[in-house]
Design a protein around this motif. Structure first.
Motif, PDB file in Angstrom:
ATOM      1  N   SER A   1      43.578  52.229  55.847  1.00  0.00           N
ATOM      2  CA  SER A   1      44.650  52.917  56.574  1.00  0.00           C
ATOM      3  C   SER A   1      45.696  51.952  57.135  1.00  0.00           C
ATOM      4  O   SER A   1      46.836  52.345  57.379  1.00  0.00           O
ATOM      5  CB  SER A   1      44.049  53.741  57.715  1.00  0.00           C
ATOM      6  N   LYS A   2      45.324  50.680  57.290  1.00  0.00           N
ATOM      7  CA  LYS A   2      46.268  49.695  57.819  1.00  0.00           C
ATOM      8  C   LYS A   2      47.013  48.940  56.714  1.00  0.00           C
ATOM      9  O   LYS A   2      47.827  48.058  57.001  1.00  0.00           O
ATOM     10  CB  LYS A   2      45.529  48.689  58.713  1.00  0.00           C
ATOM     11  N   ASN A   3      46.718  49.306  55.462  1.00  0.00           N
ATOM     12  CA  ASN A   3      47.363  48.657  54.313  1.00  0.00           C
ATOM     13  C   ASN A   3      47.190  47.135  54.310  1.00  0.00           C
ATOM     14  O   ASN A   3      48.113  46.381  54.052  1.00  0.00           O
ATOM     15  CB  ASN A   3      48.861  48.998  54.264  1.00  0.00           C
ATOM     16  N   THR A   4      45.951  46.713  54.613  1.00  0.00           N
ATOM     17  CA  THR A   4      45.700  45.268  54.667  1.00  0.00           C
ATOM     18  C   THR A   4      44.678  44.800  53.630  1.00  0.00           C
ATOM     19  O   THR A   4      44.721  43.649  53.212  1.00  0.00           O
ATOM     20  CB  THR A   4      45.202  44.859  56.066  1.00  0.00           C
ATOM     21  N   VAL A   5      43.737  45.689  53.229  1.00  0.00           N
ATOM     22  CA  VAL A   5      42.716  45.300  52.249  1.00  0.00           C
ATOM     23  C   VAL A   5      42.580  46.378  51.182  1.00  0.00           C
ATOM     24  O   VAL A   5      42.835  47.561  51.430  1.00  0.00           O
ATOM     25  CB  VAL A   5      41.343  45.061  52.914  1.00  0.00           C
ATOM     26  N   VAL A   6      42.175  45.969  49.979  1.00  0.00           N
ATOM     27  CA  VAL A   6      41.996  46.890  48.853  1.00  0.00           C
ATOM     28  C   VAL A   6      40.599  47.498  48.918  1.00  0.00           C
ATOM     29  O   VAL A   6      39.599  46.781  48.974  1.00  0.00           O
ATOM     30  CB  VAL A   6      42.193  46.149  47.511  1.00  0.00           C
ATOM     31  N   ARG A   7      40.549  48.835  48.890  1.00  0.00           N
ATOM     32  CA  ARG A   7      39.273  49.538  48.963  1.00  0.00           C
ATOM     33  C   ARG A   7      38.823  50.078  47.601  1.00  0.00           C
ATOM     34  O   ARG A   7      37.647  50.036  47.269  1.00  0.00           O
ATOM     35  CB  ARG A   7      39.374  50.729  49.928  1.00  0.00           C
ATOM     36  N   LYS A   8      39.762  50.632  46.821  1.00  0.00           N
ATOM     37  CA  LYS A   8      39.387  51.322  45.578  1.00  0.00           C
ATOM     38  C   LYS A   8      40.345  50.967  44.450  1.00  0.00           C
ATOM     39  O   LYS A   8      41.527  50.700  44.686  1.00  0.00           O
ATOM     40  CB  LYS A   8      39.398  52.844  45.783  1.00  0.00           C
ATOM     41  N   LEU A   9      39.808  51.004  43.222  1.00  0.00           N
ATOM     42  CA  LEU A   9      40.611  50.813  42.013  1.00  0.00           C
ATOM     43  C   LEU A   9      40.378  51.994  41.080  1.00  0.00           C
ATOM     44  O   LEU A   9      39.239  52.286  40.706  1.00  0.00           O
ATOM     45  CB  LEU A   9      40.222  49.521  41.287  1.00  0.00           C
ATOM     46  N   TYR A  10      41.443  52.692  40.723  1.00  0.00           N
ATOM     47  CA  TYR A  10      41.373  53.813  39.787  1.00  0.00           C
ATOM     48  C   TYR A  10      42.192  53.456  38.543  1.00  0.00           C
ATOM     49  O   TYR A  10      43.403  53.661  38.492  1.00  0.00           O
ATOM     50  CB  TYR A  10      41.933  55.086  40.416  1.00  0.00           C
ATOM     51  N   LEU A  11      41.533  52.924  37.527  1.00  0.00           N
ATOM     52  CA  LEU A  11      42.205  52.552  36.286  1.00  0.00           C
ATOM     53  C   LEU A  11      41.651  53.357  35.110  1.00  0.00           C
ATOM     54  O   LEU A  11      41.728  52.942  33.963  1.00  0.00           O
ATOM     55  CB  LEU A  11      42.041  51.053  36.026  1.00  0.00           C
ATOM     56  N   ASN A  12      41.070  54.523  35.395  1.00  0.00           N
ATOM     57  CA  ASN A  12      40.529  55.367  34.348  1.00  0.00           C
ATOM     58  C   ASN A  12      41.655  56.012  33.540  1.00  0.00           C
ATOM     59  O   ASN A  12      42.752  56.240  34.039  1.00  0.00           O
ATOM     60  CB  ASN A  12      39.635  56.456  34.939  1.00  0.00           C
ATOM     61  N   SER A  13      41.352  56.276  32.261  1.00  0.00           N
ATOM     62  CA  SER A  13      42.304  56.934  31.352  1.00  0.00           C
ATOM     63  C   SER A  13      43.646  56.213  31.339  1.00  0.00           C
ATOM     64  O   SER A  13      44.708  56.844  31.377  1.00  0.00           O
ATOM     65  CB  SER A  13      42.492  58.403  31.752  1.00  0.00           C
ATOM     66  N   SER A  14      43.615  54.882  31.285  1.00  0.00           N
ATOM     67  CA  SER A  14      44.846  54.085  31.330  1.00  0.00           C
ATOM     68  C   SER A  14      45.150  53.380  30.004  1.00  0.00           C
ATOM     69  O   SER A  14      45.972  52.475  29.957  1.00  0.00           O
ATOM     70  CB  SER A  14      44.746  53.037  32.454  1.00  0.00           C
ATOM     71  N   LYS A  15      44.457  53.765  28.939  1.00  0.00           N
ATOM     72  CA  LYS A  15      44.673  53.206  27.593  1.00  0.00           C
ATOM     73  C   LYS A  15      44.473  51.693  27.563  1.00  0.00           C
ATOM     74  O   LYS A  15      45.194  50.968  26.882  1.00  0.00           O
ATOM     75  CB  LYS A  15      46.071  53.573  27.078  1.00  0.00           C
ATOM     76  N   LEU A  16      43.488  51.222  28.306  1.00  0.00           N
ATOM     77  CA  LEU A  16      43.183  49.790  28.353  1.00  0.00           C
ATOM     78  C   LEU A  16      42.202  49.446  27.233  1.00  0.00           C
ATOM     79  O   LEU A  16      41.190  50.135  27.042  1.00  0.00           O
ATOM     80  CB  LEU A  16      42.575  49.425  29.709  1.00  0.00           C
ATOM     81  N   ASP A  17      42.483  48.391  26.495  1.00  0.00           N
ATOM     82  CA  ASP A  17      41.633  48.022  25.368  1.00  0.00           C
ATOM     83  C   ASP A  17      41.293  46.533  25.358  1.00  0.00           C
ATOM     84  O   ASP A  17      40.990  45.962  24.317  1.00  0.00           O
ATOM     85  CB  ASP A  17      42.287  48.411  24.049  1.00  0.00           C
TER      86      ASP A  17
END
Length: 632
Positions: free
Chosen positions: A71-87
């Motif tokens: 909530s303070k925009n200081t640390v990364v909590r989650k990564l959502y890179l699903n369905s992103s056409k990454l190979d």
């Protein structure tokens, strides 16, 4: 005492070092995320919205797509890179090898890409990891033993990859709630999980061996199928006695005296006689119960074809002429003995025979255009549901092939048949009974015991879409669709998760019938045949969003929604219960747009279920990120 003055330059130099240290930590996290994405994408420049990741911006303050911060925009909590056409390649070292990022990162979603590589031992440093989802990729190699050291892990989904080797001892993670590893190449024995704490568990279609640990009744055979060398409950395959067991039995046997053995034989004989008398009494009582059992018939309505609407006994009168509700006459015994009930790989109905179904106490739950459904109580006190289909223009051979093909395609949100029977006049299918009913009743009935809020409806939509996309992909060569998709065919299991029932039981027809899909133009192309299911799913989305019946005030729901949208009164279509809970209008509209695409009059203009699932997951991820941003 005189104080030694501190030079002003030393103060500024200390502040400079402090600021530089703080900046270097932030730069380290940012640089690590950029390297992680570059490795995942093979340094591709075609990253869509992820192209906005840049060293000149801040992951949290500038809201990088797929990144959720505190909530303070200081640390990364989650990564959502699903369905992103990454190979590209997965390198968890870029996430877990950087101390500040490893200390804050809790959720990683990479599913539905084409990522290769494996999971390295460096994942151990991500101590705060609770959710790790990598399903539907091309990951391979062995699972590192360090996975079991992640004590905070709640959900681990590695399914639909190419992982090999043995499973680590996940019993060490006491809080694990979801473990999905189906459709891999894993071998060795299954460790003893805390099955009482698991909500989802699946290791089917691997190369696992040995005896299945005691699951305490929490999971069925479907969680273990496709492992030819597994044995023991809940599979119907008994394990051979081990050498230790054999030696123990021999030792016990040799120590028995003749007197003890003689007494044992007497006791065994008496037990056999008592069991015989008990079975005779039980059969007599059961016949009396069937004779007096009231038949409850639900009036034909929009859910006439749903799985849970009927019972069984009296329905077979047309198959076996003169069949009484109390059982089978002597004149019909020959016919019944020749009637074969094909039991699929399920311990629930192992050994079930056609005659057992006919004699079992039964209750009709409803009747529809394509047949009836019945709730049947088996001898083991387990309730099943029997779907009866009359006059389906498909041969018994074709029907058997279809059911055996469907039995090989497993998805946790698609209800499998337990057994089936086929004759020229009728087809019967046996399913596991789901006591929570169907989606139709929760949306349009009076059941208020369970809150069907926006988050729940979105989750239901996402699960149904992914299940349909999976079935369409697996059965595209067979051209087997659902054919009659509607909210009454979406059942809710014991965990209130949606299950698509009656998949593949569509009537074979050359022209539109009088059902919901009558207005849809038909095409003979292999892709277009699945577009009827897309239309049916679009109608379910409209029911979830509006809370209205398919026929709303005498007007077709799709027509009513589109007329309101054309008049630019879009908000008027949404269920007032959703608006009252302050659900995001932006995301409501986004899901409505998906629904409108699905119910397009032209089948060719409708998206595929893969595309629909991706769009809904994007909306779901946005909703989750929005919820996180408001956390205190």
């Amino acid at each position: 005492m005189n104080r030694i003055p501190i030079p002003i330059w030393l103060i500024f130099f200390s502040l400079f070092l402090l600021l530089r240290t703080t900046t270097s930590v932030e730069d380290e996290v940012k640089n690590s995320l950029l390297n992680f994405l570059a490795k995942l994408s093979n340094n591709s420049s075609q990253l869509g919205s992820l192209s906005s990741w840049s060293f000149s911006s801040d992951p949290c303050k500038d809201h990088w797509p797929g990144v959720v911060c505190d909530s303070k925009n200081t640390v990364v909590r989650k990564l959502y890179l699903n369905s992103s056409k990454l190979d590209g390649e997965l390198d968890v070292g870029f996430l877990c090898g950087v101390a500040p990022l490893a200390a804050s990162l809790g959720v990683v979603h990479l599913e539905y890409n084409s990522i290769n590589g494996g999971i390295s031992t460096e994942i151990l440093s991500c101590k705060q990891l609770t959710h790790f989802h990598v399903t539907q990729n091309k990951l391979s190699g062995s699972l590192p033993a360090s996975l079991v050291m992640l004590n905070n892990m709640k959900q681990l989904d590695i399914s639909n990859n190419r992982f090999s080797g043995s499973l680590p001892d996940f019993s060490r993670i006491s809080g694990l709630q979801v473990f999905l590893a189906e459709n891999n190449q894993l071998g060795g024995e299954i460790p003893v999980f805390d099955f009482s704490n698991l909500k989802l568990f699946n290791v089917s279609n691997n190369n696992l061996t040995g005896r299945i640990p005691d699951v305490h009744g929490h999971f069925t055979a479907s969680s273990f199928l496709g492992n030819p060398y597994l044995c023991g409950d809940p599979l119907p395959i008994e394990c051979p006695p081990s050498q230790a067991d054999t030696l123990s039995e021999k030792s016990k046997g040799s120590s028995k005296s003749p007197v003890t053995m003689f007494v044992g034989y007497i006791v065994l004989g008496l037990a056999g006689i008592a069991l015989f008398i008990f079975m005779l009494c039980k059969r007599s009582k059961r016949k009396d119960k069937v004779n007096t059992l009231p038949k409850k018939v639900v009036a034909v309505d929009d859910e006439d074809d749903s799985l849970y609407k009927s019972s069984f006994g009296a329905s077979m009168e047309s198959t076996v002429a003169g069949l009484s509700k109390s059982g089978i006459s002597a004149d019909q015994s020959a016919l019944v003995s020749s009637s074969v009930l094909v039991v699929l790989t399920s311990p629930e109905v192992n050994g079930l025979k056609f005659e057992d179904l006919l004699r079992a106490p039964a209750e009709m739950l409803g009747r529809g255009k394509s047949g009836c459904l019945y709730k049947v109580l088996l001898d083991n006190n387990k309730n099943v549901v029997v779907k009866r289909i009359k006059d389906w223009p498909i041969s018994s051979h074709e029907f058997k092939q279809r059911m055996q093909r469907l039995d090989k395609v497993k998805h946790p949100n698609v209800l499998p048949a337990l057994a089936f029977y086929s004759s020229k006049q009728e087809k019967l299918l046996v399913y596991e009974f789901q006591q929570n009913g169907n989606l139709f009743k929760f949306l349009h009935g009076t059941n208020m015991d369970y809150a069907f809020d926006w988050a729940t409806r979105l989750e239901v939509a996402a699960n149904i879409a992914e299940a349909l996309a999976f079935m369409h992909q697996e059965l595209k060569d067979d051209k087997i669709t659902h054919g009659n998709l509607k909210s009454s065919n979406i059942l809710l299991n014991k965990n209130m998760e949606p299950c698509i029932s009656e998949y593949g039981l569509m009537r074979v027809q050359n022209s539109p019938d009088n059902s919901l899909l009558a207005k849809v133009s038909h095409s003979k192309s292999s892709n277009a045949i699945f577009k009827d299911d897309v239309y049916g799913f679009g109608v379910i989305l409209l029911e979830l969003l509006t809370g209205n019946l398919v026929q709303h005030n005498g007007i077709d729901l799709t027509d009513w929604v589109q007329s309101v949208v054309r008049e630019e009164w879009t908000v008027e279509v949404f269920d007032k219960a959703l608006l009252s809970e302050c659900a995001s209008v932006e995301r409501l509209v986004s899901l409505l747009q998906v629904a409108i695409q699905c119910v397009n009059r032209s089948p060719e203009a409708r998206p595929s279920m893969n595309q629909v699932a991706a769009m809904i997951n994007t909306i779901k991820d946005e909703d989750e990120r929005s919820a996180v941003s408001f956390e205190p």
